[in-house]
Design a protein around this motif. Structure first.
Motif, PDB file in Angstrom:
ATOM      1  N   ILE A   1      -6.361   3.414   3.548  1.00  0.00           N
ATOM      2  CA  ILE A   1      -5.298   3.890   4.439  1.00  0.00           C
ATOM      3  C   ILE A   1      -4.061   3.000   4.288  1.00  0.00           C
ATOM      4  O   ILE A   1      -2.935   3.491   4.211  1.00  0.00           O
ATOM      5  N   ALA A   2      -4.273   1.687   4.229  1.00  0.00           N
ATOM      6  CA  ALA A   2      -3.151   0.750   4.085  1.00  0.00           C
ATOM      7  C   ALA A   2      -2.407   0.980   2.766  1.00  0.00           C
ATOM      8  O   ALA A   2      -1.175   0.879   2.706  1.00  0.00           O
ATOM      9  N   ARG A   3      -3.132   1.303   1.709  1.00  0.00           N
ATOM     10  CA  ARG A   3      -2.501   1.511   0.401  1.00  0.00           C
ATOM     11  C   ARG A   3      -1.659   2.783   0.351  1.00  0.00           C
ATOM     12  O   ARG A   3      -0.833   2.947  -0.557  1.00  0.00           O
ATOM     13  N   LEU A   4      -1.836   3.676   1.301  1.00  0.00           N
ATOM     14  CA  LEU A   4      -0.973   4.859   1.352  1.00  0.00           C
ATOM     15  C   LEU A   4       0.469   4.445   1.648  1.00  0.00           C
ATOM     16  O   LEU A   4       1.412   5.060   1.156  1.00  0.00           O
ATOM     17  N   ARG A   5       0.633   3.407   2.470  1.00  0.00           N
ATOM     18  CA  ARG A   5       1.982   2.912   2.806  1.00  0.00           C
ATOM     19  C   ARG A   5       2.445   1.811   1.861  1.00  0.00           C
ATOM     20  O   ARG A   5       3.631   1.659   1.627  1.00  0.00           O
ATOM     21  N   GLU A   6       1.489   1.021   1.395  1.00  0.00           N
ATOM     22  CA  GLU A   6       1.826  -0.138   0.559  1.00  0.00           C
ATOM     23  C   GLU A   6       0.822  -0.226  -0.593  1.00  0.00           C
ATOM     24  O   GLU A   6      -0.209  -0.908  -0.483  1.00  0.00           O
ATOM     25  N   PRO A   7       1.111   0.482  -1.694  1.00  0.00           N
ATOM     26  CA  PRO A   7       0.137   0.555  -2.798  1.00  0.00           C
ATOM     27  C   PRO A   7      -0.262  -0.802  -3.386  1.00  0.00           C
ATOM     28  O   PRO A   7      -1.390  -0.980  -3.804  1.00  0.00           O
ATOM     29  N   GLU A   8       0.646  -1.755  -3.414  1.00  0.00           N
ATOM     30  CA  GLU A   8       0.358  -3.081  -3.980  1.00  0.00           C
ATOM     31  C   GLU A   8       0.074  -4.067  -2.846  1.00  0.00           C
ATOM     32  O   GLU A   8       0.937  -4.859  -2.472  1.00  0.00           O
TER      33      GLU A   8
ATOM     34  N   THR B   1      -8.030  -6.050   5.623  1.00  0.00           N
ATOM     35  CA  THR B   1      -8.489  -4.661   5.804  1.00  0.00           C
ATOM     36  C   THR B   1     -10.020  -4.583   5.794  1.00  0.00           C
ATOM     37  O   THR B   1     -10.603  -3.751   6.491  1.00  0.00           O
ATOM     38  N   ARG B   2     -10.635  -5.470   5.039  1.00  0.00           N
ATOM     39  CA  ARG B   2     -12.106  -5.509   5.022  1.00  0.00           C
ATOM     40  C   ARG B   2     -12.639  -5.911   6.410  1.00  0.00           C
ATOM     41  O   ARG B   2     -13.604  -5.335   6.900  1.00  0.00           O
TER      42      ARG B   2
END
Length: 181
Positions: free
Chosen positions: A105-112, A121-122
């Motif tokens: 979900i976080a990578r949807l806003r910030e891919p790197e 996030t873990r």
């Protein structure tokens, strides 16, 4: 079409405890089984390629078949437990087979994402696992031992309020963590 089915299933899930509370005297459990079964079948047919869709839909359809065959109003109260179990499995399996759901979900806003964010996030995924474990256990206890009104209040209102508090609390912690990075 798939988004519409997902939205209808979400709205049905949100209103389900109140529908059971107010409709149990007037509607057969078979009605609920047909309604839920139809929604889950539509989801299965429209989301077949998404991870987890097949096994969740199959489990939900088995629940609906059991509910329809038994026509027992007591079984109606187990649906929120099933949904908590689904969420617990999705978050838990994402930790095992990665990447964790919160990271996706976080990578949807910030891919790197930086490594510190990946570790964060873990941890957040583990918090959600704990939430769904406790939520499912409490919903089970209310199903087994509490009056219908308590069950409806918790599964239809309080549990969603607790989810909202967890979202808000995590957002506040994330802002603090980002400020320190």
């Amino acid at each position: 079409m798939a988004r519409l089915i997902g939205l209808v299933l979400l709205l049905a899930g949100l209103s389900y405890p109140f529908a059971v509370y107010f409709g149990q005297q007037h509607l057969s459990p078979r009605f609920f089984a047909l309604l839920l079964g139809g929604l889950w079948l539509a989801r299965l047919l429209s989301h077949a390629q998404r991870p987890g869709s097949r096994w969740m839909a199959a489990a939900a359809l088995m629940f609906c078949v059991l509910l329809g065959l038994a026509d027992n109003p007591e079984l109606l109260r187990w649906y929120p437990v099933l949904i908590s179990l689904f969420c617990l499995c999705l978050f838990g399996l994402s930790l095992r087979f990665g990447p964790p759901l919160v990271e996706r979900i976080a990578r949807l806003r910030e891919p790197e994402l930086p490594e510190v964010a990946v570790r964060y996030t873990r941890q957040v995924t583990k918090v959600w696992i704990g939430f769904f474990l406790c939520n499912g256990a409490l919903a089970s206890a209310l199903t087994l031992w509490a009056p219908l009104s308590w069950w409806a209040l918790y599964t239809g209102l309080i549990s969603y309020g607790l989810m909202g508090l967890l979202f808000a609390g995590e957002w506040l912690v994330r802002q603090r963590v980002r400020g320190q990075a």
